[in-house]
Design a protein around this motif. Sequence first.
Motif, short mmCIF file in Angstrom:
data_model
loop_
_atom_site.label_atom_id
_atom_site.label_comp_id
_atom_site.label_asym_id
_atom_site.label_seq_id
_atom_site.Cartn_x
_atom_site.Cartn_y
_atom_site.Cartn_z
N VAL A 68 2.20 25.76 -62.32
CA VAL A 68 1.69 24.40 -62.36
C VAL A 68 0.26 24.41 -61.85
O VAL A 68 -0.01 24.92 -60.76
CB VAL A 68 2.57 23.46 -61.48
N ALA A 72 -2.02 19.47 -63.78
CA ALA A 72 -0.69 19.07 -64.25
C ALA A 72 0.10 18.30 -63.19
O ALA A 72 1.10 17.69 -63.49
CB ALA A 72 0.10 20.29 -64.69
N VAL A 73 -0.36 18.34 -61.95
CA VAL A 73 0.36 17.67 -60.86
C VAL A 73 -0.11 16.21 -60.80
O VAL A 73 -1.28 15.92 -60.70
CB VAL A 73 0.09 18.37 -59.51
#
Length: 75
Positions: A68, A72-73
């Motif tokens: 990740v 994308a967080v």
Amino acid sequence: MKAPQSDLAPPPRLMTAAEVQQLLGIGRTVLYRLQRDHGFPDPIRLATKSVRWRADEVTAWLDSRERVTCDAVAV
């Protein structure tokens, strides 16, 4: 007198549940949930109340997980 050399590979390193939990930063319930639902390797039963995971299988599973990125967080 020297012992004869063996061409056998060394046995795989085996990890306890506590070692796997520490490596992954998870608890026992999550460990067994990963095994049940997410393709985590099955343990090897050594005795009635003794199971171990092959370190090479745990490492391979971990390496197969998607990384990740910060983008994308969701913040």
